[in-house]
Design an enzyme around this catalytic site. Structure first.
Site, PDB file in Angstrom:
ATOM      1  N   THR A  17       0.821  -1.220   0.000  1.00  0.00           N
ATOM      2  CA  THR A  17       0.000   0.000   0.000  1.00  0.00           C
ATOM      3  C   THR A  17       0.857   1.273   0.000  1.00  0.00           C
ATOM      4  OG1 THR A  17      -1.675  -1.220   1.224  1.00  0.00           O
ATOM      5  CG2 THR A  17      -1.846   1.184   1.266  1.00  0.00           C
ATOM      6  N   ILE A  18       1.793   1.361   0.931  1.00  0.00           N
ATOM      7  CA  ILE A  18       2.611   2.572   1.051  1.00  0.00           C
ATOM      8  C   ILE A  18       3.738   2.552   0.016  1.00  0.00           C
ATOM      9  CG2 ILE A  18       4.117   3.898   2.606  1.00  0.00           C
ATOM     10  CD1 ILE A  18       1.099   3.987   3.364  1.00  0.00           C
ATOM     11  N   GLY A  56       4.569   2.109  11.372  1.00  0.00           N
ATOM     12  CA  GLY A  56       4.359   0.824  12.046  1.00  0.00           C
ATOM     13  C   GLY A  56       5.521   0.464  12.957  1.00  0.00           C
ATOM     14  N   SER A  62       2.921   7.633  11.602  1.00  0.00           N
ATOM     15  CA  SER A  62       1.778   6.935  11.000  1.00  0.00           C
ATOM     16  C   SER A  62       0.768   7.907  10.377  1.00  0.00           C
ATOM     17  CB  SER A  62       1.065   6.113  12.075  1.00  0.00           C
ATOM     18  OG  SER A  62       0.326   6.995  12.901  1.00  0.00           O
ATOM     19  N   CYS A  63      -0.189   7.333   9.671  1.00  0.00           N
ATOM     20  CA  CYS A  63      -1.221   8.149   9.018  1.00  0.00           C
ATOM     21  C   CYS A  63      -2.004   8.972  10.039  1.00  0.00           C
ATOM     22  CB  CYS A  63      -2.159   7.255   8.222  1.00  0.00           C
ATOM     23  SG  CYS A  63      -2.766   5.835   9.161  1.00  0.00           S
ATOM     24  N   ARG A  72     -10.471   3.051  10.439  1.00  0.00           N
ATOM     25  CA  ARG A  72     -10.906   2.078   9.430  1.00  0.00           C
ATOM     26  C   ARG A  72     -10.378   0.709   9.856  1.00  0.00           C
ATOM     27  NH1 ARG A  72      -6.368   0.406   9.217  1.00  0.00           N
ATOM     28  NH2 ARG A  72      -4.729   0.806   7.710  1.00  0.00           N
ATOM     29  N   HIS A 104      -1.410   6.637  20.184  1.00  0.00           N
ATOM     30  CA  HIS A 104      -1.358   7.730  19.209  1.00  0.00           C
ATOM     31  C   HIS A 104      -0.850   9.043  19.832  1.00  0.00           C
ATOM     32  CE1 HIS A 104      -4.417   4.796  17.838  1.00  0.00           C
ATOM     33  NE2 HIS A 104      -3.784   4.954  16.690  1.00  0.00           N
ATOM     34  N   HIS A 124      -9.861   7.118   8.067  1.00  0.00           N
ATOM     35  CA  HIS A 124     -10.065   7.295   9.508  1.00  0.00           C
ATOM     36  C   HIS A 124     -10.785   8.637   9.708  1.00  0.00           C
ATOM     37  CE1 HIS A 124      -7.001   4.223  10.291  1.00  0.00           C
ATOM     38  NE2 HIS A 124      -6.064   4.941   9.709  1.00  0.00           N
ATOM     39  N   GLN A 163      -5.787   7.070   5.011  1.00  0.00           N
ATOM     40  CA  GLN A 163      -4.661   6.339   5.601  1.00  0.00           C
ATOM     41  C   GLN A 163      -3.679   5.824   4.562  1.00  0.00           C
ATOM     42  OE1 GLN A 163      -7.755   5.093   5.388  1.00  0.00           O
ATOM     43  NE2 GLN A 163      -7.551   3.124   4.341  1.00  0.00           N
TER      44      GLN A 163
END
Ligand code: NAD
Length: 341
Positions: A17-18, A116, A145-146, A174, A199, A225, A306
């Protein structure tokens, strides 16, 4: 930049994904280029890298054989990729990167890790607007992180201009990315029971002085999110002051429920309608008609895509670590222009 000027050579470890979004964004910049990406298994994403003409590297000689048997072209092993790059963007799944850090160290190359991983892996975390210079020339850094990126994008300018006393945020997360058919929940709402969640401390890896507490719940959606944020400020300000500030803030975008953007569904449609690569929304979306100051307390909602909000940050982090651009604002402008933000 003229073609004769050397571009920074970038490798991407983990084309998921990233990783694939980072490859597209880096490929759009004039001062850096992707010289290879890695895959561990011969999946459709490896075929896509072949189709796009991106050289593909694999863990070892046995994997070269496996990929060749699957009809996928391979340029070499990851160790061979290390010899061709100035910097690796580690986009492997969370908690995998530790062993790679040793390999990057041994190869004498720089590397960027993702959210992560823990801050302790690098000791430096990155957000372009808040602490661009902290990664200047560094061998290792971590793009947060996002969710952390989302919180910092709106909170950092607020704190700079109006001084924050305290933040409380609930993250409605999500449950999985759209390409993921394994994770859930698919019909439940799941609270994070370890309170406060990680977070807040992650935001403090960039803004250590910020008094912030967070809670989180996972919901059955894949799109984005959503955060509900309450901020106590040191000064008397108005709702208009906050909106004016965020209108001028890079990578923060205001939308209006009254214009039909009532949910994350319409935000994603907006990204697709405006021709964004992969339908991505790199900006943090704030509902203008959902911003409210009461006394010295500010309330707002924001949405975080995200899969993509960290991507321009990765590009800026490369510029800081490889000393390509001294000024954070100038780097952000260059990145955003190339990515159509
Ligand atoms: P992903 O699972 O989509 O992609 C990971 C890629 O790494 C896959 O191509 C996988 O095949 C590959 N891989 C798996 N094990 C590997 C190994 N041992 N060596 C090399 N490659 C390996 O994951 P992602 O969502 O792209 O996440 C990557 C990192 O980015 C994580 O740290 C994650 O926390 C962070 N991040 C993810 C999101 C998100 O919402 N997806 C947002 C921001 C940050």
């Amino acid at each position: 930049m003229s073609d004769r000027v050397k571009k920074v050579k970038v490798g991407i470890n983990g084309y998921g994904t990233i990783g694939k979004r980072a490859a597209t964004a880096i490929g759009a910049q004039e001062d850096m280029e992707v010289v290879g990406v890695t895959k561990t298994r011969p999946t459709y994403e490896a075929t896509v890298a072949n189709d796009l003409g991106i050289p593909l590297y694999v863990p070892d000689d046995a994997a070269i054989e496996t990929f060749r048997k699957a009809g996928i072209k391979v340029a070499g092993t990851i160790k061979e990729l290390y010899k061709k790059v100035d910097i690796m963007i580690d986009c492997t799944p969370g908690d995998v990167a530790e062993s790679y850090k040793k390999e990057y160290t041994d190869a004498g190359i720089k590397a960027i890790f993702q959210g992560g991983e823990d801050h302790s892996l690098t000791g430096i975390s990155f957000n372009a607007s808040a602490n661009y210079k902290e990664s200047w020339g560094a061998q290792f850094s971590r793009v947060v992180s996002c969710n952390t990126t989302g919180l910092i994008r709106t909170l950092y300018p607020l704190d700079k201009k109006f001084k924050i006393k305290e933040v409380f945020a609930t993250l409605i997360r999500r449950s999985a990315d759209p390409n993921d058919s394994k994770k859930g929940p698919i019909n439940a709402i799941e609270p994070s029971l370890s309170i406060p969640t990680h977070h807040g401390p992650d935001v403090q890896s960039i803004m250590p002085w910020l008094n912030i507490q967070t809670m989180a719940v996972k919901v059955p959606t894949t799109l984005m999110h959503l955060h509900t944020v309450t901020v106590k400020l040191e000064k008397d300000i108005t709702t208009e002051d906050v909106i004016t500030l965020w209108k001028k803030t890079p990578r923060v975008r205001l939308v209006r429920g009254k214009s039909g953007v009532k949910s994350t569904a319409q935000i994603m449609e907006l990204a697709r309608d405006t021709g964004r690569s992969r339908g991505d929304m790199y900006e943090i979306i704030v509902w203008e008609d959902g911003v409210k100051v009461v006394g010295r307390t500010l309330y707002y909602y924001q949405a975080v895509h995200q899969e993509s909000d960290v991507i321009p940050e990765i590009v800026d982090c490369i510029r800081s670590m490889c000393k390509l651009e001294e000024d954070a604002t100038a780097s952000v402008k260059r990145t955003d222009k190339a990515m159509g933000i």
